[in-house]
Design a protein around this motif. Structure first.
Motif, PDB file in Angstrom:
ATOM      1  N   TYR A 180      -3.203   4.306 -10.626  1.00 52.69           N
ATOM      2  CA  TYR A 180      -2.785   5.487  -9.398  1.00 52.69           C
ATOM      3  C   TYR A 180      -2.702   4.879  -8.134  1.00 52.69           C
ATOM      4  CZ  TYR A 180      -3.605   7.403 -13.777  1.00 52.69           C
ATOM      5  OH  TYR A 180      -3.801   7.704 -15.221  1.00 52.69           O
ATOM      6  N   THR A 181      -3.494   3.922  -7.673  1.00 52.32           N
ATOM      7  CA  THR A 181      -3.388   3.161  -6.462  1.00 52.32           C
ATOM      8  C   THR A 181      -1.865   2.623  -6.308  1.00 52.32           C
ATOM      9  OG1 THR A 181      -5.898   2.871  -6.329  1.00 52.32           O
ATOM     10  CG2 THR A 181      -4.635   1.485  -4.909  1.00 52.32           C
ATOM     11  N   PRO A 198      -8.528   1.191  -5.310  1.00 51.94           N
ATOM     12  CA  PRO A 198      -9.329   2.132  -6.091  1.00 51.94           C
ATOM     13  C   PRO A 198     -10.691   2.485  -5.553  1.00 51.94           C
ATOM     14  CG  PRO A 198      -8.406   0.025  -7.426  1.00 51.94           C
ATOM     15  CD  PRO A 198      -8.032   0.012  -5.981  1.00 51.94           C
ATOM     16  N   LEU A 207      -5.385   1.357   0.936  1.00 52.48           N
ATOM     17  CA  LEU A 207      -4.875   1.734  -0.343  1.00 52.48           C
ATOM     18  C   LEU A 207      -5.650   0.969  -1.550  1.00 52.48           C
ATOM     19  CD1 LEU A 207      -1.305   2.630  -0.050  1.00 52.48           C
ATOM     20  CD2 LEU A 207      -3.195   4.250   0.197  1.00 52.48           C
ATOM     21  N   SER A 227      -7.971   7.694  -4.243  1.00 50.34           N
ATOM     22  CA  SER A 227      -7.541   6.984  -5.502  1.00 50.34           C
ATOM     23  C   SER A 227      -8.414   7.767  -6.674  1.00 50.34           C
ATOM     24  CB  SER A 227      -7.387   5.720  -5.458  1.00 50.34           C
ATOM     25  OG  SER A 227      -6.600   5.010  -4.394  1.00 50.34           O
TER      26      SER A 227
END
Length: 503
Positions: free
Chosen positions: A107-108, A130, A128, A135
């Protein structure tokens, strides 16, 4: 006599230190707990283990107080980027998701590719990755919908400790600034980041100054700690920013380098500064002190791996280091990229993996260990190069953490950076810094600069000019290689995850 207690909520242990008001250490106590990991990237802790550790460690240092002594305050340092979900009745729905948890890598990457991520970074100062609660929330929504739908409240670790002790629903500014969902320029939760996660402000704690004070905890907890119920508890700040304060690295151009389980290099500025390339973080110490730097996953844990897997865990670290010391600088052309568990700065890639490069028949285990020690420092030097672009030249380096117990490792740092490395006298930087903030919260001091009088110099390592040419030649190879390998990190990490799942 008047005393203060500093408490550090660490990744693998909680430590409490009893200080005199002058900063002199009287007693310390540490209580370890388990960091649960698996092949998915999970890295969690049990809430009750840490809460009990707080009670035990404070108890074990407070027994040194005489009846006539006064405990002025207890103040806290905490690990950053943790996240805990609670239902409407404040029942925990999860364990502590720590900074080391990398399950949100997918998802990051999606956030990076969407184009929205970098704009959020520029407002929040949190790269950005995890590790960030930003995140983690995206991962919870997609992978743990049963938790996400029930969650009425989110806290981090220190917020939970204060909730248990005082019934509060708060987070200090310093810790909030590392969530990835807090606007460090407007000093409020970032609306776009919240929209992205689907979380609203009512689910998040109130942001307070690190100097916020709580009092009047339940008698049962005070009794277990061996202190008075009306003892003042100061919120304090996050461990990264506090490390700078604790080693007296709060003046412009003075860098703090910390290597424990993981590591970091940081510089204090008077305002938040973000990097146009997104490589560095910006976290608050307080409203007037902002810490710019980069954290690395690759620190003491990598050295421990090298000892246990290349040699024998029965050997001491000193014995292994002695073997490495017999190998010349540059390890006869053997390079090691220390990304065993992914990497934060300078790569910001949770898929990154470690590698030896340049192995030939002339290399042995001692070469490999020296290259591990050098690889951690080459990686930190890459972070320093990014930091210089954001804040300017580094005029002085204060070093702290377990690595400073090794003269060889500290000398390698001095030689690669080509700068003197000063090792401050205090080895309890986080707890000392928390106590300094408590003194300011209580009005006992006007400025954090009082730390000048509390932190002396234990030793200074001068760079050895005979090694400069060696490291100047091999460092660019290390940097270029890390870039060329990056295109395959995702492929190899996906293969490894599938392999682990099929075991």
């Amino acid at each position: 006599m008047q005393y203060l207690i500093g408490v550090d909520l660490g990744t693998t242990a909680t430590k409490a230190v009893l200080f005199e008001k002058s900063g002199k250490i009287i007693a310390s106590s540490s209580q370890a707990y388990t960091l649960y990991r698996d092949a998915s990237g999970m890295a969690e802790e049990v809430l009750e283990d840490i809460f009990e550790a707080v009670l035990i460690t404070i108890r074990e240092v407070s027994i040194n107080l005489e009846e006539a002594d006064e405990l002025l305050a207890v103040s806290f340092s905490t690990q950053m980027h943790s996240l805990i979900a609670f239902d409407k009745d404040w029942k925990p729905l999860s364990r502590v998701m720590t900074w080391a948890d990398t399950r949100a890598v997918k998802y990051t990457e999606q956030l990076k590719e969407s184009g929205k991520g970098f704009e959020i970074y520029k407002r929040t100062g949190t790269p950005l990755h995890p590790m960030a609660p930003l995140s983690k929330l995206l991962w919870l929504r997609a992978e743990r919908p049963e938790i996400y739908k029930q969650a009425s409240h989110y806290l981090e670790l220190k917020g939970y400790i204060f909730y248990r002790l005082f019934g509060t629903n708060k987070i200090d500014l310093s810790t909030a600034s590392g969530t990835g969902i807090f606007n460090i320029f407007e000093l409020k939760w970032d609306e776009e980041a919240l929209q992205l996660t689907g979380v609203n402000q009512n689910q998040l704690p109130q942001v307070v100054e690190p100097y916020e004070i709580e009092e009047n905890m339940p008698h049962e907890f005070a009794k277990k700690m061996g202190i008075q119920s009306n003892t003042k508890f100061v919120w304090g700040a996050a461990d990264g920013p506090l490390s700078n304060l604790g080693v007296n690295a709060i003046k412009p151009g003075v860098a703090a380098i910390t290597i424990g389980t993981s590591g970091a290099i940081r510089v204090v500025t008077d305002r938040p500064r973000t990097d146009e390339k997104g490589r560095t973080f910006t976290y608050a110490l307080d409203k007037n002190h902002w810490v710019v730097g980069g954290p690395v996953n690759s620190g003491g844990d990598v050295f421990r791996w090298a000892r246990d897997q290349i040699f024998d865990s029965k050997l001491s670290f000193d014995e292994v280091t002695e073997l490495a010391s017999k190998i010349p600088p540059g390890s006869d052309g053997l390079l090691f990229h220390p990304y065993l568990g992914g990497e934060r700065a300078p790569l910001w890639d949770a898929n990154a993996r470690g590698s030896f490069f340049g192995l030939n028949y002339g290399h042995n285990r001692s070469h490999m260990v020296r290259s591990v020690l050098e690889g951690v420092m080459f990686n930190l030097y890459m972070v320093a190069l990014s930091l210089v672009e954001v804040v300017g030249d580094l005029n002085m380096i204060q070093a702290t953490g377990g690595f400073t117990a090794s003269p060889l490792w500290t000398q390698i740092l001095a030689d690669i950076f080509e700068q003197p490395i000063n090792v401050p006298e205090s080895r309890e930087a986080g707890c000392l810094a928390a106590v300094v903030m408590a003194e300011k919260a209580l009005g006992l001091i006007d400025s954090l600069s009082v730390v000048d009088n509390m932190v002396g110099s234990n030793q200074t390592y001068q760079p050895n000019s005979e090694t400069f040419e060696i490291y100047r030649e091999i460092t660019p190879i290390f940097i270029r290689l890390s870039r060329s390998l990056s295109s395959e990190y995702e492929n190899i990490s996906n293969f490894q995850r599938r392999f682990e799942e099929n075991k």
